[in-house]
Design a protein around this motif. Structure first.
Motif, short mmCIF file in Angstrom:
data_model
loop_
_atom_site.label_atom_id
_atom_site.label_comp_id
_atom_site.label_asym_id
_atom_site.label_seq_id
_atom_site.Cartn_x
_atom_site.Cartn_y
_atom_site.Cartn_z
N ASP A 103 0.84 -1.19 0.00
CA ASP A 103 0.00 0.00 0.00
C ASP A 103 0.88 1.25 0.00
O ASP A 103 1.85 1.34 0.75
N GLU A 104 0.51 2.22 -0.82
CA GLU A 104 1.24 3.49 -0.88
C GLU A 104 1.30 4.13 0.51
O GLU A 104 2.27 4.80 0.85
N ARG B 106 -11.91 1.25 0.25
CA ARG B 106 -10.93 2.25 -0.22
C ARG B 106 -10.23 1.76 -1.48
O ARG B 106 -9.83 0.60 -1.57
N LYS B 107 -10.08 2.66 -2.46
CA LYS B 107 -9.31 2.34 -3.67
C LYS B 107 -7.84 2.57 -3.33
O LYS B 107 -7.42 3.68 -3.04
N ARG B 108 -7.08 1.49 -3.36
CA ARG B 108 -5.69 1.53 -2.91
C ARG B 108 -4.74 1.77 -4.07
O ARG B 108 -4.79 1.08 -5.08
N ASN B 109 -3.85 2.75 -3.90
CA ASN B 109 -2.69 2.88 -4.77
C ASN B 109 -1.60 1.99 -4.20
O ASN B 109 -1.35 2.00 -2.99
N SER B 110 -0.95 1.23 -5.06
CA SER B 110 0.07 0.29 -4.60
C SER B 110 1.44 0.66 -5.15
O SER B 110 1.55 1.15 -6.28
N ARG C 43 -1.88 2.97 -9.70
CA ARG C 43 -3.04 3.67 -9.14
C ARG C 43 -4.28 2.77 -9.12
O ARG C 43 -4.49 1.99 -10.04
N ASN C 44 -5.07 2.93 -8.06
CA ASN C 44 -6.31 2.15 -7.89
C ASN C 44 -6.06 0.67 -8.18
O ASN C 44 -6.85 0.01 -8.87
N GLU C 45 -4.98 0.14 -7.62
CA GLU C 45 -4.56 -1.23 -7.94
C GLU C 45 -5.49 -2.28 -7.34
O GLU C 45 -5.64 -3.36 -7.87
N ARG C 46 -6.11 -1.96 -6.20
CA ARG C 46 -7.07 -2.91 -5.62
C ARG C 46 -8.04 -2.19 -4.70
O ARG C 46 -7.75 -1.09 -4.23
N ILE C 47 -9.15 -2.86 -4.44
CA ILE C 47 -10.15 -2.33 -3.52
C ILE C 47 -9.93 -3.03 -2.18
O ILE C 47 -9.93 -4.26 -2.10
#
Length: 196
Positions: A138-139, A169-173, A160-164
């Motif tokens: 997670d970022e 939450r939309k996660r940037n990874s 960006r928005n790699e997973r929910i």
């Protein structure tokens, strides 16, 4: 075919990475309770309500050959202190990801993570013949990002928005990797860390 023939245990001085089994659920829950890790927002750690699905998903991935899940066991006590896995295994392109890694609060920053990653990386590069091993976190997870850098991985970028996440939450990874040409130097560095 027994599990050990497709997924051997990886044994170090401090830890043993044991192929994950259904009967590890109580040990995993006990490990995750050390720090109440299932409440973390930046990673997914199984809790009492999710442990069965967590293990079933891991074992289903092993069945189809894309996942090799492990329980992290302290050799001194025989107790489970976390979990990790190879996943996104792509044998044609000789790459995989090390992920779903978490450790009980009491063993974090103790050398357990370094040895576990050393065992996994050695197996990936020297037994499985990988040319690339990647890590994703997670970022927002500064602790995990620092730990991945400490084991010698290089940051590649942010997806960006790699997973929910479970809370929606939309996660940037952040994506990291080690490639085969870097492995000898990373291996030497990790060995020095473990000797200290």
């Amino acid at each position: 075919m027994d599990v050990q023939s497709i997924q051997p245990a990886l044994v170090g001085k401090t830890v043993e990475l044991t192929p994950l089994q259904q009967d590890h659920s109580l040990g995993l829950l006990s490990a995750a309770a050390d720090g109440v890790l299932w409440n973390l927002k930046s990673t997914v750690v199984p809790g009492p309500d999710t442990i069965d699905a967590y293990i079933e998903g891991a074992l289903a991935g092993r069945q189809v050959g894309t996942v090799m899940p492990y329980a992290v066991v302290l050799r001194s006590t025989g107790l489970i202190c976390g979990s990790t896995r190879f996943w996104k295994i792509d044998r044609a392109n000789r790459k995989l990801e090390i992920g779903h890694s978490w450790l009980s609060s009491s063993v974090q920053r103790s050398g357990v993570n370094t040895e576990a990653k050393y065992l996994l990386l050695t197996h990936a590069f020297e037994v499985m013949g990988c040319v690339r091993v990647q890590f994703t976190t997670d970022e927002q997870n500064d602790t995990s990002r620092a730990a991945i850098l400490r084991i010698g991985a290089k940051q590649e970028g942010i997806v960006r928005n790699e997973r929910i996440m479970p809370d929606g939450r939309k996660r940037n990874s952040v994506r990291f990797s080690i490639i085969d040409s870097e492995w000898p130097d990373v291996k030497t560095m990790l060995r020095h860390k473990m000797q200290r």
